[in-house]
Design a protein around this motif. Structure first.
Motif, PDB file in Angstrom:
ATOM      1  N   ASN A   1       0.852  -1.189   0.000  1.00  0.00           N
ATOM      2  CA  ASN A   1       0.000   0.000   0.000  1.00  0.00           C
ATOM      3  C   ASN A   1       0.883   1.232   0.000  1.00  0.00           C
ATOM      4  O   ASN A   1       1.866   1.305   0.728  1.00  0.00           O
TER       5      ASN A   1
ATOM      6  N   LEU B   1      -7.302   1.669   4.131  1.00  0.00           N
ATOM      7  CA  LEU B   1      -7.455   0.786   5.285  1.00  0.00           C
ATOM      8  C   LEU B   1      -6.652  -0.488   5.032  1.00  0.00           C
ATOM      9  O   LEU B   1      -6.767  -1.094   3.964  1.00  0.00           O
TER      10      LEU B   1
ATOM     11  N   PHE C   1     -14.314  -3.314   7.181  1.00  0.00           N
ATOM     12  CA  PHE C   1     -14.072  -2.434   6.030  1.00  0.00           C
ATOM     13  C   PHE C   1     -15.215  -1.448   5.830  1.00  0.00           C
ATOM     14  O   PHE C   1     -15.004  -0.239   5.700  1.00  0.00           O
TER      15      PHE C   1
ATOM     16  N   LEU D   1     -14.382   2.506   6.706  1.00  0.00           N
ATOM     17  CA  LEU D   1     -14.274   3.436   5.576  1.00  0.00           C
ATOM     18  C   LEU D   1     -15.599   4.129   5.275  1.00  0.00           C
ATOM     19  O   LEU D   1     -15.640   5.090   4.514  1.00  0.00           O
TER      20      LEU D   1
ATOM     21  N   THR E   1      -8.231  -6.962  -2.073  1.00  0.00           N
ATOM     22  CA  THR E   1      -8.190  -5.505  -2.256  1.00  0.00           C
ATOM     23  C   THR E   1      -9.564  -5.015  -2.691  1.00  0.00           C
ATOM     24  O   THR E   1     -10.181  -5.590  -3.597  1.00  0.00           O
TER      25      THR E   1
ATOM     26  N   THR F   1     -13.386   1.499  -3.174  1.00  0.00           N
ATOM     27  CA  THR F   1     -14.763   1.901  -2.886  1.00  0.00           C
ATOM     28  C   THR F   1     -15.311   2.844  -3.960  1.00  0.00           C
ATOM     29  O   THR F   1     -14.571   3.333  -4.814  1.00  0.00           O
TER      30      THR F   1
ATOM     31  N   ARG G   1     -11.712   5.102  -2.197  1.00  0.00           N
ATOM     32  CA  ARG G   1     -10.885   4.699  -1.061  1.00  0.00           C
ATOM     33  C   ARG G   1     -10.379   3.276  -1.266  1.00  0.00           C
ATOM     34  O   ARG G   1     -11.027   2.474  -1.946  1.00  0.00           O
TER      35      ARG G   1
ATOM     36  N   CYS H   1      -8.772  -0.445   0.252  1.00  0.00           N
ATOM     37  CA  CYS H   1      -8.700  -1.338   1.412  1.00  0.00           C
ATOM     38  C   CYS H   1      -7.958  -2.606   1.041  1.00  0.00           C
ATOM     39  O   CYS H   1      -8.240  -3.212  -0.002  1.00  0.00           O
TER      40      CYS H   1
ATOM     41  N   VAL I   1      -5.950   2.776   9.638  1.00  0.00           N
ATOM     42  CA  VAL I   1      -6.671   3.588   8.671  1.00  0.00           C
ATOM     43  C   VAL I   1      -5.915   4.897   8.484  1.00  0.00           C
ATOM     44  O   VAL I   1      -5.590   5.591   9.443  1.00  0.00           O
TER      45      VAL I   1
END
Lengths: 339, 339, 339, 339
Positions: free
Chosen positions: A232, B152, B185, B189, B220, B223, B227, B229, B247
């Motif tokens: 990340n 995240l 998650f 988020l 993975t 969003t 975003r 995650c 986060v």
């Protein structure tokens, strides 16, 4: 290797910018090494750096023609790397070059071939492998402390994005930033990628999106042996430069953490707090830069293998290209999959 | 809600296993709540648990027919959840049900509808949202401490795999283990998935692969708002139960760490060491289990909303199904993409 | 021990204040124990606490006359301890008493004799010995993990001073606060004091000096075997309740750290921070209070020895008296040195 | 200050042992400073160190007679310090001298007077004040971060005792080891001692007791303003070199922690562990040694005040003498109290 009567190896540094200054300072402290020339298109910068170390600011031709020069340390802008590697190798000079050798895999491979033909040492500046913390994890891993490695999680965050003009010429975040993380991945898991998936977003500055790039990425690699790696990355971590990874093995886990300026802990009515990490790469990897230069000259002098070869540079670049394509096309890719 | 003359709410617990015992203990400590019945196919287990709390071991029919019973706490095996939710709702009992409502999205949705029709409270046991550390991160995030959330990273590792027989009936690792992480998650988020990519490997025990499952995963999610995650999971972490997330926001980062049994630090000639994390979920989430039961009865009594609705359960299950498909098909998926 | 037909032991709690409420709650959760009476000069407080646990608020005489009562749990004000210990012992009741048994060594010794004559169990509430972290250090020490103990450093700081009126009746900081640290010293170093030196200052509030006391102390003890102990204490630590110690042994060191409400770590542009310690003793020693009550009833029921005897209470009080004298006279003392 | 035509200051280093080599290396890196001479009774050592830096091994007389030499860096054995300070000062050379100036207060005071008469800079090598962590605590304290300092706890432990022959000549543990801690005390609390109490034991090696010394000490100082300081010291900490302190203020606390070689955290089935601290002073205070030499030459060049004057050396020695007496006589002393 060409050595002078005084027993020291003469060296030319290409590039008198931030990283050139770091390398120049470190090789000045290297026993048996003498900085003879500094080359930079910014003549003033070249002269200032040369003066600081009793060297001479010259044109590239002069330095490359000087048979007393045993090694080129290349820290100029990325678009000059490939040329300087090839020219240095051709005249028999060992090469230390900042990453990447080139922004295209094809040209980087050509460099690798030139180096091989010339039979010179060529080391790529993946300095993170020389960070005391990262190197200790690798050594303990190799010693079997946590069994077989299974999973790697890499956190790699910059404190702030460079100017958009830089980003436009950078080859994109995967080649510019994540190339280091791809190298860490290959080194730590000791395996090659089979599939890769990359996604990203532009969350910090819309001008980065306008330049066709992202500032936040999430990459997953599955290796030929089934090991998993997640990376990340962000261009902007409000708390500074965040460089960590953790590797899970069959018998335990090893984490590589950040380095702090001091070991002060403060207790207030609200919190117990310590320093934020070192602000950026020059501070975070200060020891790493010193160790990598020492390692390069040791390899040159003793004929020992270098830890970060140009082949490593090519491999990392291949991953960066694959990640870029995966992100652009919105799909997972098999490495080696034809265009 | 049906309340008895003594002013306490009578409750039935379905399932007298590990988690049933935890919930029974917690609701016994709940003011205004009385454990009246315990139901389990294993009659002996039901009786033992009933005896411990002055309750009665009965068949499901008896408990559901008793109008004095105000709430069902469902901790029986997963394949019984949907039935018990629907039957409880139909007779007007509030429902607390362990995750998942069902292994299929369709059936879970049917339960959600049944609950809605009945107008009862229904809470799904995503206990992690009630962990003091996780809940503190969420509260500080909501208070704006780190600006807008951007990324995240969830680390979710079990100390060891369950028996293969269990795995075969579990719905696969994404539904069995990661369903909790999918809920984290969404909660942290505060956004919904647009794309998902999942990969995995069987690295700890070949019989898991033979059962058609993996033991190590890397997921993975991107969003709708861009975003990112990443979730990494394994069935077997040699050092214990590892439950962390971090986060990253536009103005900082919040990390939720593990809980240790003690705060002892030991200095030997070799290392400075602290305890490994609490061994497994019963210890790690002891406080979370207590808080979630209290929260459920508060919602029932005061009519306040529950933090983990059956809709949350459906959403997490959808992600688990999508992840399963992504892993099987080796490709990234858009959520809502037709089969 | 007197047991009732229902198989549970009836208990009376003296004192319905903060600590009385804690103990009442813990003994309510104790299997085989029933809170029958609550006694407090503040009748309202007694009744409220009694009501909460289905007990009865009565005068001391009633409780002590009830032969069904097997144990007295004494948490009333310090000046009532000795009387209640003696009266309880005389009528054959086991005794759990908050520290100190009395503010004078002579009277505490008289209590110890009364207890011995009566043959009842008597435990003093040095709850710190039951803190999971502190107890783990002791167990690892006893297991030889760090060899022979040589040095102990105790940090014991309150978050704020009590009202001066309390301080005036408290017997002074050495008897009121450090008595716990003196007990920790004896327990951890497993040795007795040979010399003691205490000094102190009034740094937080002049009215404490006017009351003839100090709020900050530094005590050094050298044991009969030459082991060294330093204790530093303050009535007012701005960051909360600070309860740590470290013991150096011939083969290593063990540190007992503070307990935090959550395991959140926050990264801002300025600092990386965690929670301050639990605010005060009720939170910090929540688990310890539960364990010590369980330990007491186990000792009573099974006849096992108590970890914190009244003899321990007397010894800690002797050290507190010696420290007080050392501070007042500005000189180091040999323990046992005549007045 | 005598400067040569080339613009650099010539310097002589007395003592070519461990610490002499450190200082020589650091001053070689100092811009504007040239190591001209090395003096050591061990001629071979002098020549080796001189050769390494392009200097010359000579007798003391030669170096002191050379008017081009601007400064003496004194790292020879303690019994030569006072002589070399006085001789250097007399011929107008600035002086950097390792602690202590002398083992007796009287002679150290004579040195201070000689230095004052000569008007040269004289700095005592209390390098801890230049440690980045310790210096950061001091700076934050001075900035008022924790209000008024009230209490200081110093932990100062060596990894192993030196040979008994060294101990016999060392002036005893209070002058040899704790002199650094006494300096830290004065610097951090910014106050002078009013009373001192010291005790100690010989716990690691009986031959230290036979030499009339102890290896473990516990010292308490109360300052003129009522601030409290406790110091605990041992010659042998099994886990390495332990150098910490914490200062409690009216508004918070600052802790200075140890430095670790790497930031690796390892998770095994038994523990979560990090590196032990840096092994001994050469590693722990590597940065401090570099900073103190830079500070000295800055003071010499720019006329800025030195952070660690010879007066500080005298004060620390007075405390060491008082502590020695307190320990021998088994009583607390007022500072300045006649013999």
């Amino acid at each position: 290797m060409t050595e002078k009567g005084h027993g020291a190896m003469d060296v030319v540094v290409f590039g008198a910018g931030r990283i050139g200054r770091i390398h120049a300072g470190n090789l000045a402290r290297q026993p048996g090494v003498r900085l003879k020339y500094v080359v930079d298109v910014n003549r003033e910068a070249a002269e200032a750096l040369a003066r600081e170390h009793g060297a001479e600011a010259v044109e590239a031709d002069v330095a490359l023609a000087d048979r007393a020069v045993g090694a080129s340390v290349i820290c100029s802008s990325t678009d000059t790397h490939a040329d300087l590697i090839e020219r240095s190798a051709t005249v028999g000079k060992h090469v230390f070059c900042e990453k990447p050798a080139d922004l295209t895999v094809a040209r980087a491979q050509a460099c690798a071939q030139a180096v091989e033909r010339a039979g010179v040492v060529c080391m790529i500046g993946f300095q993170r492998r020389f960070d005391p913390t990262f190197a200790a994890v690798k050594a303990r891993l190799d010693a079997g402390e946590i069994g077989t490695p299974e999973m790697l999680v890499v956190t790699s965050r910059d404190p702030g994005a460079p100017p958009v003009e830089y980003i436009k010429r950078s080859g994109g975040i995967f080649k510019d930033m994540l190339i280091h993380d791809f190298d860490i991945f290959r080194w730590i898991l000791d395996d090659e990628a089979e599939t890769i998936h990359a996604t990203g977003s532009c969350l910090t500055d819309p001008s980065i999106a306008e330049a066709g790039d992202v500032d936040s990425t999430a990459v997953t690699i599955r290796t030929k042996r089934g090991r998993l790696c997640q990376i990340n990355t962000t261009r902007r971590a409000a708390y500074g430069y965040d460089q960590r990874f953790e590797v899970l093995g069959s018998a335990g886990m090893l984490q590589a953490g950040n380095v702090r300026p001091t070991e002060v802990t403060a207790y207030s009515a609200k919190a117990v707090s310590t320093d934020v990490p070192e602000p950026f790469f020059l501070e975070r990897y200060r020891a790493a830069y010193a160790h990598e230069i020492a390692h390069f000259f040791e390899a040159v002098t003793r004929g020992t293998p270098v830890r970060t070869t140009i082949a490593d540079g090519v491999k990392a670049l291949e991953l960066a290209e694959a990640a870029t394509r995966s992100w652009r096309e919105g799909r997972a890719l098999r490495i080696g999959e034809g265009a």
